[in-house]
Enzyme design. Structure first.
Site, PDB file in Angstrom:
ATOM      1  CG  HIS A  47      -2.025   1.026   1.115  1.00  0.00           C
ATOM      2  ND1 HIS A  47      -1.985   2.470   1.394  1.00  0.00           N
ATOM      3  CD2 HIS A  47      -3.284   0.992   0.800  1.00  0.00           C
ATOM      4  CE1 HIS A  47      -2.953   2.994   1.081  1.00  0.00           C
ATOM      5  NE2 HIS A  47      -4.024   1.930   0.675  1.00  0.00           N
ATOM      6  CG  ASP A  82      -8.175  -3.160  -2.804  1.00  0.00           C
ATOM      7  OD1 ASP A  82      -9.443  -3.187  -2.731  1.00  0.00           O
ATOM      8  OD2 ASP A  82      -7.298  -2.324  -2.845  1.00  0.00           O
TER       9      ASP A  82
HETATM   10  N1  ACO Z   1       4.111  -7.674  -5.161  1.00  0.00           N
HETATM   11  C1  ACO Z   1       5.466  -8.020  -5.151  1.00  0.00           C
HETATM   12  N2  ACO Z   1       6.237  -7.109  -5.110  1.00  0.00           N
HETATM   13  C2  ACO Z   1       5.739  -5.784  -4.656  1.00  0.00           C
HETATM   14  C3  ACO Z   1       4.462  -5.561  -4.705  1.00  0.00           C
HETATM   15  C4  ACO Z   1       3.699  -6.776  -4.926  1.00  0.00           C
HETATM   16  N3  ACO Z   1       2.321  -6.410  -4.796  1.00  0.00           N
HETATM   17  N4  ACO Z   1       4.256  -4.329  -4.298  1.00  0.00           N
HETATM   18  C5  ACO Z   1       5.511  -3.768  -3.932  1.00  0.00           C
HETATM   19  N5  ACO Z   1       6.345  -4.785  -4.433  1.00  0.00           N
HETATM   20  C6  ACO Z   1       7.876  -4.373  -4.199  1.00  0.00           C
HETATM   21  C7  ACO Z   1       8.379  -3.819  -5.468  1.00  0.00           C
HETATM   22  O1  ACO Z   1       8.884  -4.515  -6.658  1.00  0.00           O
HETATM   23  C8  ACO Z   1       9.493  -2.755  -4.850  1.00  0.00           C
HETATM   24  O2  ACO Z   1      10.643  -3.812  -4.748  1.00  0.00           O
HETATM   25  P1  ACO Z   1      12.338  -3.263  -4.867  1.00  0.00           P
HETATM   26  O3  ACO Z   1      12.299  -2.349  -3.943  1.00  0.00           O
HETATM   27  O4  ACO Z   1      13.042  -4.656  -4.702  1.00  0.00           O
HETATM   28  O5  ACO Z   1      12.257  -2.594  -6.231  1.00  0.00           O
HETATM   29  C9  ACO Z   1       8.948  -2.621  -3.458  1.00  0.00           C
HETATM   30  O6  ACO Z   1       7.997  -3.666  -3.024  1.00  0.00           O
HETATM   31  C10 ACO Z   1       8.341  -1.406  -3.117  1.00  0.00           C
HETATM   32  O7  ACO Z   1       7.188  -0.890  -4.441  1.00  0.00           O
HETATM   33  P2  ACO Z   1       6.944   0.463  -4.729  1.00  0.00           P
HETATM   34  O8  ACO Z   1       6.014  -0.026  -5.941  1.00  0.00           O
HETATM   35  O9  ACO Z   1       7.833   1.234  -4.708  1.00  0.00           O
HETATM   36  O10 ACO Z   1       5.750   0.693  -3.533  1.00  0.00           O
HETATM   37  P3  ACO Z   1       4.660   1.654  -3.696  1.00  0.00           P
HETATM   38  O11 ACO Z   1       4.148   2.180  -2.256  1.00  0.00           O
HETATM   39  O12 ACO Z   1       5.077   2.673  -4.591  1.00  0.00           O
HETATM   40  O13 ACO Z   1       3.325   0.795  -4.120  1.00  0.00           O
HETATM   41  C11 ACO Z   1       1.281  -0.352  -4.349  1.00  0.00           C
HETATM   42  C12 ACO Z   1       2.387   0.672  -3.588  1.00  0.00           C
HETATM   43  C13 ACO Z   1       1.219   0.427  -5.694  1.00  0.00           C
HETATM   44  C14 ACO Z   1       0.058  -0.563  -3.626  1.00  0.00           C
HETATM   45  C15 ACO Z   1       2.298  -1.621  -4.834  1.00  0.00           C
HETATM   46  O14 ACO Z   1       2.315  -2.256  -3.607  1.00  0.00           O
HETATM   47  C16 ACO Z   1       1.370  -2.426  -5.643  1.00  0.00           C
HETATM   48  O15 ACO Z   1       1.398  -2.431  -6.895  1.00  0.00           O
HETATM   49  N6  ACO Z   1       0.604  -3.548  -5.029  1.00  0.00           N
HETATM   50  C17 ACO Z   1      -0.089  -4.479  -5.785  1.00  0.00           C
HETATM   51  C18 ACO Z   1      -1.727  -3.566  -6.499  1.00  0.00           C
HETATM   52  C19 ACO Z   1      -2.346  -3.552  -5.216  1.00  0.00           C
HETATM   53  O16 ACO Z   1      -2.914  -4.468  -4.499  1.00  0.00           O
HETATM   54  N7  ACO Z   1      -3.296  -2.443  -5.146  1.00  0.00           N
HETATM   55  C20 ACO Z   1      -4.343  -1.894  -3.986  1.00  0.00           C
HETATM   56  C21 ACO Z   1      -3.674  -1.115  -3.082  1.00  0.00           C
HETATM   57  S1  ACO Z   1      -4.950  -0.614  -1.744  1.00  0.00           S
HETATM   58  C22 ACO Z   1      -5.861   0.656  -2.483  1.00  0.00           C
HETATM   59  O17 ACO Z   1      -5.483   1.171  -3.234  1.00  0.00           O
HETATM   60  C23 ACO Z   1      -7.199   0.525  -1.997  1.00  0.00           C
END
Ligand code: ACO
Length: 426
Positions: free
Chosen positions: A308, A365
């Protein structure tokens, strides 16, 4: 008394500028840069507004580090486990929780206002079969303004509340009709003997002259999902509602804009993606393969429902839904293949170093998608459910903006990088 300002130095000229620091009730201090352009002749650049507080608000507070969410100062766990969605809706709109009598009259008011003008059925008729319910819903809310055209100037507290009650009460009916029409199913009218959430499930799943058995746990699960979605500070759809409201557009236009913003898969569409991904993974035997893909830095695959942007410890809404999911599984004897896949993913992700190191916990979610599917709610309706929950939040934020003096139209500036001097001599 420390000097509560931030000083910025322009290293090109050595000139210094002071900006006051505003103190919130709780949370990070806020630097007031509203005089920045006037004083410096420069703009600030903040893509996605990650460092920008866009308004003053007394409605909702989030501490992402602590996993804390409050509506009007009440913790979300208290509201979701001890109160109903209509309690939270009333709280958001009125700043106080209702007592028993007030809740009863608010509930009655919702029932009375739940019917829509019969003329609106022509609108639903006009959409093709299989139209997405979100498209019909946003058109339906916009169309409400044509039935209340003499009530579009909403300027007094009484008018705010009348509009709020009308929209909160009618959205579930429009939402259910959006689905019934998109599937060619017979229309089910609201039942005055049913409560808010039970009525919505009934309009979605019922058939004329046919008794439908809704279990209390099903109603409780959906009511909790509504409560958990009721507001979430200045997210994309709420900001959209405020931006449109800043032009003095009428509330139906503002809420319809919020619905449009929420439809995107980065916002209200995420729980639908969770179910689609679980279906794609298909069986427990495939889980390891997909976990490996999620961990592979060269693979864009991500586990939907994990991580998140704001909650970097845990999502307090997910903790509550996990318990509800367990109750549902026990009471309804649900043991689907999809649930087994979800359980295995959750177990691995919660113990795997990759996910622990990056604070990637299941978010709201992850559980809401699984619960909505257990409630036999079709995937296309997941974002619609989010809208029903979020509507009291949007309207509370709309009212808050209207009640502030000197509404300033939202008008950001830009960093222009386009061409120059292309006009020929003429
Ligand atoms: N699966 C695997 N790896 C992940 C995931 C995931 N769901 N989410 C983040 N990571 C990893 C990234 O690859 C990154 O790894 P690294 O540091 O080795 O490069 C690290 O975790 C940080 O990720 P960011 O994208 O920088 O985190 P950010 O805070 O920007 O993104 C987000 C948050 C968009 C929710 C992300 O976790 C994601 O895409 N999750 C899946 C989609 C999802 O469930 N969205 C709903 C969110 S809840 C809502 O909006 C109500």
């Amino acid at each position: 008394m420390p000097n509560r300002t931030v000083t910025m130095i322009d290293n090109r000229t050595g000139e210094k500028y002071d900006f006051p620091i505003l103190e919130p009730t709780i949370g990070p201090d806020v630097v007031d840069i509203s005089t920045f352009y006037g004083n410096t002749g420069m703009f600030t650049f903040d893509r996605g507004f990650t460092s920008t507080a866009s308004c003053r608000s007394k409605i909702t507070y989030i501490d992402g580090g602590k996993g804390q969410l409050m509506y009007r100062g009440y913790d979300i766990a208290y509201l979701a486990t001890q109160k109903t969605f209509l309690d939270s809706a009333y709280l958001l709109l009125n700043n106080d929780l209702p007592d028993e009598e007030t809740l009863a009259s608010f509930t009655e008011e919702m029932k009375k206002r739940s019917f829509i003008h019969e003329g609106m059925k022509k609108l639903f008729d006009a959409f093709p079969d299989n139209a997405h319910p979100m498209a019909i819903l946003s058109a339906g809310v916009s169309a409400l303004s044509t039935f209340y055209f003499d009530h579009l100037d909403v300027d007094t507290p009484e008018e705010y509340m009348e509009m709020a009650h009308r929209i909160v009460a009618k959205i579930p009916t429009i939402a259910a009709l959006s689905y019934r029409y998109s599937q060619g199913l017979p229309v089910i009218y609201p039942d005055m003997n049913k409560g808010f959430t039970e009525n919505f499930l009934y309009m979605l799943r019922g058939y004329p002259h046919h008794h439908i058995d809704l279990k209390p746990i099903e109603v409780k699960a959906l009511d909790t999902i509504f409560t958990l979605h009721a507001d979430h500070e200045q997210n994309a759809s709420t900001t959209t509602v405020r931006v449109v409201a800043s032009t003095h557009a009428h509330p139906y236009a503002c809420i319809a804009s919020g619905i449009a913003a929420l439809w995107g898969r980065a916002h209200g569409g995420a729980n639908e993606s969770v179910i689609r991904q679980l279906e794609m993974i298909g069986s427990v035997e495939n889980v390891d393969k997909y976990i490996a893909k999620a961990k592979d830095p060269d693979d864009p695959f991500r586990l939907m429902g994990f991580g998140h942007r704001v909650y970097k410890n845990f999502d307090p809404r997910a903790t509550i839904l996990k318990e509800i999911q367990q109750e549902l599984v026990q009471e309804l004897n649900l043991d689907t293949g999809l649930m087994a896949v979800a359980k295995k993913i959750e177990e691995i992700a919660l113990s795997d170093e990759y996910f622990i190191k990056r604070n990637l916990y299941p978010n709201i979610d992850f559980y809401s998608g699984i619960i909505l599917q257990a409630l036999k709610i079709p995937k296309e309706m997941f974002a619609v459910i989010f809208v029903i929950g979020r509507t009291p939040g949007w309207i509370s934020q709309w009212i808050e903006l209207k009640e502030q003096d000197n509404i300033k139209i939202a008008r950001p500036r830009q960093l222009y990088l386009g061409p120059l001097d292309r006009t020929p001599k003429y």
